[in-house]
Design a protein around this motif. Structure first.
Motif, PDB file in Angstrom:
ATOM      1  N   ALA A   1      -6.370 114.326 -43.021  1.00 18.33           N
ATOM      2  CA  ALA A   1      -7.736 114.713 -43.751  1.00 18.33           C
ATOM      3  C   ALA A   1      -8.541 113.465 -43.981  1.00 18.33           C
ATOM      4  N   ASN A   2      -7.883 112.128 -44.267  1.00 18.80           N
ATOM      5  CA  ASN A   2      -8.984 110.897 -44.756  1.00 18.80           C
ATOM      6  C   ASN A   2      -9.340 111.362 -45.937  1.00 18.80           C
ATOM      7  N   GLY A   3      -8.653 111.868 -46.885  1.00 23.51           N
ATOM      8  CA  GLY A   3      -9.243 112.063 -48.198  1.00 23.51           C
ATOM      9  C   GLY A   3      -8.327 111.363 -49.321  1.00 23.51           C
ATOM     10  N   HIS A   4      -8.928 111.010 -50.332  1.00 21.61           N
ATOM     11  CA  HIS A   4      -8.317 110.087 -51.270  1.00 21.61           C
ATOM     12  C   HIS A   4      -7.682 110.807 -52.405  1.00 21.61           C
ATOM     13  N   SER A   5      -6.995 109.997 -53.329  1.00 24.16           N
ATOM     14  CA  SER A   5      -6.308 110.408 -54.678  1.00 24.16           C
ATOM     15  C   SER A   5      -5.102 111.720 -54.077  1.00 24.16           C
ATOM     16  N   ILE A   6      -4.263 111.412 -53.484  1.00 28.90           N
ATOM     17  CA  ILE A   6      -3.179 112.266 -53.154  1.00 28.90           C
ATOM     18  C   ILE A   6      -2.419 112.238 -54.179  1.00 28.90           C
ATOM     19  N   GLY A   7      -2.161 113.178 -55.231  1.00 31.68           N
ATOM     20  CA  GLY A   7      -1.230 112.844 -56.217  1.00 31.68           C
ATOM     21  C   GLY A   7       0.152 112.931 -55.938  1.00 31.68           C
ATOM     22  N   PHE A   8       1.164 112.482 -56.736  1.00 27.50           N
ATOM     23  CA  PHE A   8       2.411 112.383 -56.660  1.00 27.50           C
ATOM     24  C   PHE A   8       3.118 113.596 -57.472  1.00 27.50           C
ATOM     25  N   GLY A   9       2.084 114.115 -58.359  1.00 27.25           N
ATOM     26  CA  GLY A   9       2.600 115.083 -59.399  1.00 27.25           C
ATOM     27  C   GLY A   9       3.295 114.508 -60.570  1.00 27.25           C
ATOM     28  N   ARG A  10       4.086 115.295 -61.225  1.00 29.47           N
ATOM     29  CA  ARG A  10       4.697 114.719 -62.612  1.00 29.47           C
ATOM     30  C   ARG A  10       6.071 114.012 -62.119  1.00 29.47           C
ATOM     31  N   PHE A  11       5.912 112.934 -61.769  1.00 31.75           N
ATOM     32  CA  PHE A  11       7.028 111.991 -61.180  1.00 31.75           C
ATOM     33  C   PHE A  11       8.447 112.093 -61.739  1.00 31.75           C
ATOM     34  N   ASP A  12       8.350 111.668 -63.139  1.00 27.34           N
ATOM     35  CA  ASP A  12       9.227 111.582 -63.780  1.00 27.34           C
ATOM     36  C   ASP A  12      10.120 113.090 -64.222  1.00 27.34           C
ATOM     37  N   GLN A  13       9.282 114.126 -63.868  1.00 32.89           N
ATOM     38  CA  GLN A  13      10.073 115.467 -63.927  1.00 32.89           C
ATOM     39  C   GLN A  13      10.714 115.688 -62.693  1.00 32.89           C
ATOM     40  N   VAL A  14       9.924 115.523 -61.724  1.00 28.85           N
ATOM     41  CA  VAL A  14      10.390 116.039 -60.157  1.00 28.85           C
ATOM     42  C   VAL A  14      11.481 115.184 -59.808  1.00 28.85           C
ATOM     43  N   MET A  15      11.461 114.023 -60.249  1.00 28.32           N
ATOM     44  CA  MET A  15      12.588 113.216 -59.491  1.00 28.32           C
ATOM     45  C   MET A  15      13.697 112.706 -60.342  1.00 28.32           C
ATOM     46  N   TYR A  16      13.495 113.577 -61.490  1.00 25.82           N
ATOM     47  CA  TYR A  16      14.895 112.833 -62.527  1.00 25.82           C
ATOM     48  C   TYR A  16      16.115 113.772 -62.013  1.00 25.82           C
ATOM     49  N   CYS A  17      15.974 114.745 -61.548  1.00 27.87           N
ATOM     50  CA  CYS A  17      17.414 115.329 -61.034  1.00 27.87           C
ATOM     51  C   CYS A  17      18.149 114.519 -60.132  1.00 27.87           C
ATOM     52  N   TYR A  18      17.397 113.859 -59.201  1.00 28.50           N
ATOM     53  CA  TYR A  18      17.755 113.169 -58.066  1.00 28.50           C
ATOM     54  C   TYR A  18      18.206 111.780 -58.735  1.00 28.50           C
TER      55      TYR A  18
END
Length: 718
Positions: free
Chosen positions: A186-203
């Motif tokens: 898309a060549n569009g900027h500001s693609i968020g990673f979302g709530r990193f500490d919540q999504v990644m914490y279980c891993y």
């Protein structure tokens, strides 16, 4: 490539080879007349073009962002991707395709859509495997621990090319590659990673508990990913670059902190690890947003303040206690509202469910007032396009009559802007569908509708009002001097503006002096006018339909567009001279004569908090620059924490704190070679000083440098 070469720009340069020039220019003739930009320019009416920043236009709104590039400003559905992997995503699409009744005419377009999704899924799998192949090749010539590292990278990429990630390292690998493909498509900027500490914490927790990972190596993975993210770039035309100066506008936003779906504090170990990465890497990207609320632990807030003292402009701070009610008012569920992320620079977003054009246009509020004062025409020309003939400052008999004319002008130009953005959206639907992104956006595969056509669950469009403080101070000056105190006539003040204040030194000094009320000093006279303008802007924008079945929503921020939009304007009644920048976001006026906020930091945040920020649902940051000398000593962190608490308790949505001295900025402007690594906060993002244009650098230098005064609440945070 030919007329404004990327590599020869004064800033925001892109390096590429002569072979790239040859290949791209070789296909230019084929694309002439067939691009999104061509379709848009063929479709816009003369009236819509008249309001734009395009050549000959009045510059009421800038819409180039989405004409010459993609949209971005979104958070993909990482959770579903991590749960299913690309093979599981493919099975879902294949099942939809198999269940389809091909005899129904409405399924013709759905079939094409699903086939396109499968093509992009296969492409993504191939993309991951290419990295696995590259890592194995690099491992052949590497030695020691680096060889082992590359071999593991190859295994990670091979696994996540199709299968769901099993480890923290694998999930980080898949997330980075998935986001990279969104930028490619898309060549569009500001693609968020979302709530990193919540999504990644279980891993993370699973690997720590099973002794597969150490905290130190997890920190290394996080910081390596952040360095990689900083290399993501959006290709932008030169005109758009002026509205978003700073080349690093391809990367991701990481949101941490905040409450969980039950309203309890969600801080965890990864929250602090992301914060620790900021001083470790000291790069302009990714942008880190910390969600704060009334029950945020004092330890977390103090850590945020310690990192802000470094002066990179990171992290950004948003207030759950304002954003969550604002999301609820927009129709999001309580669970979704509590789980919001920042999807662009400052815009609240429902991760994986929302395709909102959060940055569709910048609207020049100060130009609308200029047209209001001069019967629909700009002050510096009497020919060319114009707005409605609503009267002149020389003839208005009351302040209420002036406000009525302003409302008419604003409604007219908001209509034109909304129509223009919908034209652009229609062109994207016709020529630039996004089947890959649609795979990662909830609702699209389920309904068989591309995200550009309204396939996502939520489909708003965000537009930003620019120059709020300039309009507030202009109206306050006119009300005070012309109608209340009768110290000058409307005719004389209009003549002063037409003359760019030349020959009107007394009036120029008066409107910039303390005898005229100014927004930013906790003075209801001016602050109430700022409230009125903000409320009017929100009322005019909110709820208008867009082309994807959603509605428009208002923001009040400028990024760096306050500089080019100000350059288009004549002098204004707030004390600007022609061409000077407008105020940024909801910060007070600062111009050639100095800053209009003179009562200190407490007064400034009190003024900003009077604006109904819940209604500004697309984002409303307040930028504060604090002198480093104010943050020396044992009480410095508590002072900053109290400032943040005070503003958020008063109703502030978003606070950006920059800690850098006037002397440093001036020296960096004079001696750029000494400051190649200097990071500065612009608005909504931080970037390298060297990547900014001179006009923007000068605007940043003139911003108010604040300290803590005797009125600051120094009560330590809980």
């Amino acid at each position: 490539l030919r007329n404004q070469p990327f590599r020869e720009r004064p800033h925001n340069r892109y390096s590429h080879s002569a072979e790239v020039d040859r290949q791209l220019l070789g296909i230019a003739d084929f694309w002439r007349g067939r691009t999104v930009a061509d379709r848009v320019m063929d479709s816009l009416t003369e009236e819509q073009l008249a309001g734009s920043t395009r050549a000959g236009g009045l510059g009421v709104y800038a819409i180039d962002m989405c004409i010459n590039a993609g949209i971005g400003h979104l958070i993909p559905d990482y959770l579903t991707l991590y749960r299913l992997g690309w093979s599981g995503m493919r099975k879902e699409v294949e099942q939809k395709l198999a269940e389809m009744d091909n005899s129904l005419p409405e399924n013709i377009s759905k079939r094409v859509f699903y086939r396109a999704q499968l093509i992009t899924i296969d492409a993504s799998i191939a993309y991951c495997r290419r990295f696995a192949t590259l890592a194995r090749k690099m491992a052949q010539t590497a030695e020691g621990s680096r060889q082992e590292e590359l071999q593991q990278i190859a295994k990670n990429c091979e696994w996540v090319s199709e299968k769901p990630p099993r480890t923290f390292w694998e999930v980080m690998q898949l997330g980075a590659l998935a986001a990279s493909n969104i930028l490619i498509e898309a060549n569009g900027h500001s693609i968020g990673f979302g709530r990193f500490d919540q999504v990644m914490y279980c891993y993370y927790r699973q690997d720590i508990d099973n002794n597969r990972l150490t905290k130190a190596f997890a920190q290394e993975i996080i910081e390596s990913a952040m360095v990689k993210i900083c290399g993501y770039m959006k290709l932008r035309d030169w005109a758009t670059t002026q509205h978003n100066s700073g080349r690093g506008l391809g990367g991701l936003t990481i949101t941490i902190g905040g409450v969980d779906e039950h309203g309890q504090d969600a801080t965890n170990e990864l929250t602090y690890m992301i914060l620790d990465a900021i001083p470790h890497i000291q790069l302009g990207q990714p942008w880190v947003v910390v969600r704060l609320h009334e029950r945020t632990p004092g330890r977390l807030l103090k850590r945020v303040c310690q990192i802000l003292k470094i002066g990179t402009g990171e992290p950004k701070l948003v207030n759950d206690d304002v954003v969550i009610p604002s999301m609820l008012a927009r129709g999001r569920s309580l669970k979704e509202a509590r789980n919001y992320s920042i999807g662009g620079l400052v815009e609240p977003d429902v991760a994986g469910q929302e395709y909102s054009w959060h940055d569709a246009a910048y609207f020049n509020l100060s130009r609308v007032l200029e047209l209001t004062l001069n019967n629909g025409r700009p002050l510096d020309r009497q020919d060319g396009p114009s707005g409605p003939a609503t009267g002149s400052l020389a003839d208005f008999e009351s302040f209420e009559q002036l406000l009525q004319a302003f409302q008419q002008q604003l409604a007219y130009w908001v209509n034109c802007m909304v129509a223009s953005v919908n034209v652009i959206g229609t062109a994207h639907q016709q020529l630039k569908p996004l089947p890959y992104l649609s795979t990662l956006m909830g609702g699209c595969t389920e309904r068989g509708i591309d995200v550009s056509m309204g396939g996502a669950r939520y489909n708003s469009t965000g537009v930003q009002g620019v120059g709020l403080a300039n309009v507030a101070d202009s109206l306050a000056a006119i009300k005070h001097l012309v109608f209340d105190r009768q110290m000058t006539s409307g005719k004389q003040l209009l003549e002063a503006l037409q003359a760019n204040w030349e020959g009107f030194d007394y009036l120029y000094a008066l409107v910039n002096g303390s005898k005229v009320p100014h927004y930013g000093n906790d003075d209801d006279y001016a602050d109430n006018i700022a409230q009125y303008v903000a409320d009017l802007w929100c009322k005019e924008v909110s709820g208008r339909p867009n082309m994807r079945g959603g509605v428009f929503q208002p923001g009040l921020f400028s990024v760096s567009s306050n500089v080019p939009l100000g350059a288009l304007l004549a002098a204004s009644a707030d004390g600007r001279k022609a061409g000077e920048p407008l105020s940024d976001a909801i910060s007070p006026v600062h111009n050639m004569m100095g800053s209009h906020d003179t009562k200190g930091i407490t007064a400034m945040i009190n003024s900003a908090a009077k604006i109904d920020q819940e209604a500004v649902s697309n984002g409303v940051p307040l930028s504060v620059r604090i002198t480093p000398s104010a943050l020396q000593g044992p009480g410095a962190v508590d002072n900053m924490a109290s400032l943040i608490r005070s503003y958020f308790r008063a109703g502030g949505m978003h606070l950006q704190i920059s800690v850098i001295s006037q002397e440093t900025l001036i020296d960096a402007h004079r001696n750029p070679e000494k400051y190649r690594g200097l990071l500065v906060y612009v608005e909504g993002y931080s970037t390298l000083w060297s990547e900014l244009g001179d006009s923007l650098k000068e605007e940043i230098i003139t911003r108010t440098e604040l300290s803590f005064d005797q009125n600051t609440d120094l009560t330590p945070p809980d």
